[in-house]
Design a protein around this motif. Structure first.
Motif, PDB file in Angstrom:
ATOM      1  N   GLN A 193       0.816  -1.206   0.000  1.00  0.00           N
ATOM      2  CA  GLN A 193       0.000   0.000   0.000  1.00  0.00           C
ATOM      3  C   GLN A 193       0.854   1.261   0.000  1.00  0.00           C
ATOM      4  O   GLN A 193       1.960   1.275   0.529  1.00  0.00           O
ATOM      5  N   ARG A 194       0.290   2.315  -0.605  1.00  0.00           N
ATOM      6  CA  ARG A 194       0.915   3.624  -0.589  1.00  0.00           C
ATOM      7  C   ARG A 194      -0.091   4.618  -0.023  1.00  0.00           C
ATOM      8  O   ARG A 194      -1.305   4.421  -0.116  1.00  0.00           O
ATOM      9  N   CYS A 195       0.428   5.681   0.565  1.00  0.00           N
ATOM     10  CA  CYS A 195      -0.421   6.694   1.192  1.00  0.00           C
ATOM     11  C   CYS A 195      -0.144   8.064   0.575  1.00  0.00           C
ATOM     12  O   CYS A 195       1.000   8.360   0.207  1.00  0.00           O
ATOM     13  N   TRP A 196      -1.197   8.878   0.496  1.00  0.00           N
ATOM     14  CA  TRP A 196      -1.053  10.254   0.021  1.00  0.00           C
ATOM     15  C   TRP A 196      -1.808  11.181   0.967  1.00  0.00           C
ATOM     16  O   TRP A 196      -3.003  10.973   1.249  1.00  0.00           O
ATOM     17  N   SER A 197      -1.118  12.181   1.468  1.00  0.00           N
ATOM     18  CA  SER A 197      -1.720  13.129   2.396  1.00  0.00           C
ATOM     19  C   SER A 197      -2.811  13.941   1.701  1.00  0.00           C
ATOM     20  O   SER A 197      -2.628  14.411   0.577  1.00  0.00           O
ATOM     21  N   LEU A 198      -3.938  14.119   2.378  1.00  0.00           N
ATOM     22  CA  LEU A 198      -5.016  14.925   1.813  1.00  0.00           C
ATOM     23  C   LEU A 198      -4.707  16.410   1.894  1.00  0.00           C
ATOM     24  O   LEU A 198      -5.373  17.218   1.248  1.00  0.00           O
ATOM     25  N   SER A 199      -3.706  16.779   2.669  1.00  0.00           N
ATOM     26  CA  SER A 199      -3.388  18.199   2.808  1.00  0.00           C
ATOM     27  C   SER A 199      -2.457  18.702   1.713  1.00  0.00           C
ATOM     28  O   SER A 199      -2.614  19.826   1.219  1.00  0.00           O
ATOM     29  N   ASP A 200      -1.477  17.889   1.322  1.00  0.00           N
ATOM     30  CA  ASP A 200      -0.519  18.367   0.316  1.00  0.00           C
ATOM     31  C   ASP A 200      -0.168  17.325  -0.738  1.00  0.00           C
ATOM     32  O   ASP A 200       0.675  17.583  -1.594  1.00  0.00           O
ATOM     33  N   GLY A 201      -0.794  16.152  -0.693  1.00  0.00           N
ATOM     34  CA  GLY A 201      -0.536  15.126  -1.693  1.00  0.00           C
ATOM     35  C   GLY A 201       0.774  14.391  -1.530  1.00  0.00           C
ATOM     36  O   GLY A 201       1.155  13.599  -2.400  1.00  0.00           O
ATOM     37  N   ARG A 202       1.476  14.611  -0.426  1.00  0.00           N
ATOM     38  CA  ARG A 202       2.765  13.955  -0.231  1.00  0.00           C
ATOM     39  C   ARG A 202       2.588  12.448  -0.119  1.00  0.00           C
ATOM     40  O   ARG A 202       1.719  11.958   0.591  1.00  0.00           O
ATOM     41  N   GLU A 203       3.431  11.714  -0.812  1.00  0.00           N
ATOM     42  CA  GLU A 203       3.363  10.254  -0.806  1.00  0.00           C
ATOM     43  C   GLU A 203       4.240   9.689   0.305  1.00  0.00           C
ATOM     44  O   GLU A 203       5.336  10.175   0.559  1.00  0.00           O
ATOM     45  N   TRP A 204       3.761   8.640   0.954  1.00  0.00           N
ATOM     46  CA  TRP A 204       4.545   7.967   1.983  1.00  0.00           C
ATOM     47  C   TRP A 204       4.062   6.533   2.119  1.00  0.00           C
ATOM     48  O   TRP A 204       3.039   6.143   1.543  1.00  0.00           O
ATOM     49  N   SER A 205       4.828   5.725   2.829  1.00  0.00           N
ATOM     50  CA  SER A 205       4.464   4.321   3.033  1.00  0.00           C
ATOM     51  C   SER A 205       4.198   4.066   4.507  1.00  0.00           C
ATOM     52  O   SER A 205       4.709   4.765   5.387  1.00  0.00           O
ATOM     53  N   LEU A 206       3.411   3.048   4.778  1.00  0.00           N
ATOM     54  CA  LEU A 206       3.073   2.716   6.158  1.00  0.00           C
ATOM     55  C   LEU A 206       4.307   2.288   6.948  1.00  0.00           C
ATOM     56  O   LEU A 206       4.326   2.392   8.174  1.00  0.00           O
ATOM     57  N   GLN A 207       5.346   1.831   6.260  1.00  0.00           N
ATOM     58  CA  GLN A 207       6.577   1.450   6.946  1.00  0.00           C
ATOM     59  C   GLN A 207       7.275   2.655   7.568  1.00  0.00           C
ATOM     60  O   GLN A 207       8.135   2.490   8.444  1.00  0.00           O
ATOM     61  N   GLU A 208       6.932   3.861   7.122  1.00  0.00           N
ATOM     62  CA  GLU A 208       7.546   5.067   7.676  1.00  0.00           C
ATOM     63  C   GLU A 208       6.944   5.452   9.021  1.00  0.00           C
ATOM     64  O   GLU A 208       7.511   6.271   9.736  1.00  0.00           O
TER      65      GLU A 208
END
Length: 222
Positions: free
Chosen positions: A192-207
């Motif tokens: 899975q990948r994540c994208w912030s609803l505030s600025d669209g920044r991509e991150w992973s749950l492992q972070e």
């Protein structure tokens, strides 16, 4: 705990730094910069020493720990801010109709805790049941699609007799994608990948990491 918080706030208002050494455990306590708590645990010789977990379970005698505190060598390791923001969570998938690759939006993370978001997780199909998060998602859709063009879009079902939950729609052909009975592959945090609803920044749950206290054995060179 309430009394500790009250006293800490009073000390902070007077510009006094405070740290608390307590002889009882707080299982629900998350290390926090504004309320530094450290657990006193008995050692074999009967001496009390604060226990700080830097990741390897070391124990530090109280005299050494006070020195570390006063020399500002105790630090809070915190998760990155973007990993704490309300974010859309998607997994790679294929449209059943056009067979194009897509990122199927399956859930939201870091949502306010509630009936539909236990522990901050909200299933995408339940998004419309939490109006404030639904509104935040709708505002973020244009930005998300610019950032992730192959991200599925959440909308109500086209047929009035269908269930009230939302469906995903293929970004290529707009075919509805069911969000019920998702496969384990779609729910695998490693994919899975994540994208912030505030600025669209991509991150992973492992972070995502839990905050923890760390200390620096030697002072930084001047």
């Amino acid at each position: 705990m309430d009394e500790i918080q009250r006293r800490q706030a009073a000390y902070a208002a007077d510009g006094v730094r405070g740290a608390w050494l307590i002889g009882f455990s707080l299982p629900d306590y998350e290390p926090h910069r504004d309320l530094p708590l450290f657990h006193l645990v008995p050692l074999r010789d009967g001496v009390l020493a604060p226990w700080i977990d830097p990741g390897d379970g070391r124990q530090t005698p109280i005299s050494d720990f006070v020195t570390l505190l006063l020399s500002r060598r105790v630090h809070l390791h915190e998760p990155a801010a973007h990993t704490l923001s309300l974010s859309a969570v998607a997994s790679p998938s294929n449209c059943w109709k056009c067979f194009q690759n897509q990122m199927l939006l399956v859930s939201f993370v870091n949502a306010p805790f509630g009936m539909f978001a236990p522990k901050g997780w909200l299933l995408a199909k339940d998004l419309a049941k939490v109006p404030e998060i639904y509104a935040a998602y709708r505002r973020a859709v244009p930005m998300l699609l610019r950032t992730v063009p192959d991200l599925s879009v959440l909308r109500p079902p086209r047929h009035a007799e269908a269930k009230p939950e939302l469906q995903g729609y293929c970004p290529a052909c707009d075919a509805p994608q069911s969000l019920h009975r998702l496969s384990q592959a779609l729910l695998d945090p490693a994919r899975q990948r994540c994208w912030s609803l505030s600025d669209g920044r991509e991150w992973s749950l492992q972070e995502r990491v839990r905050p923890r206290w760390e200390w620096q054995s030697e002072p930084e060179p001047k």
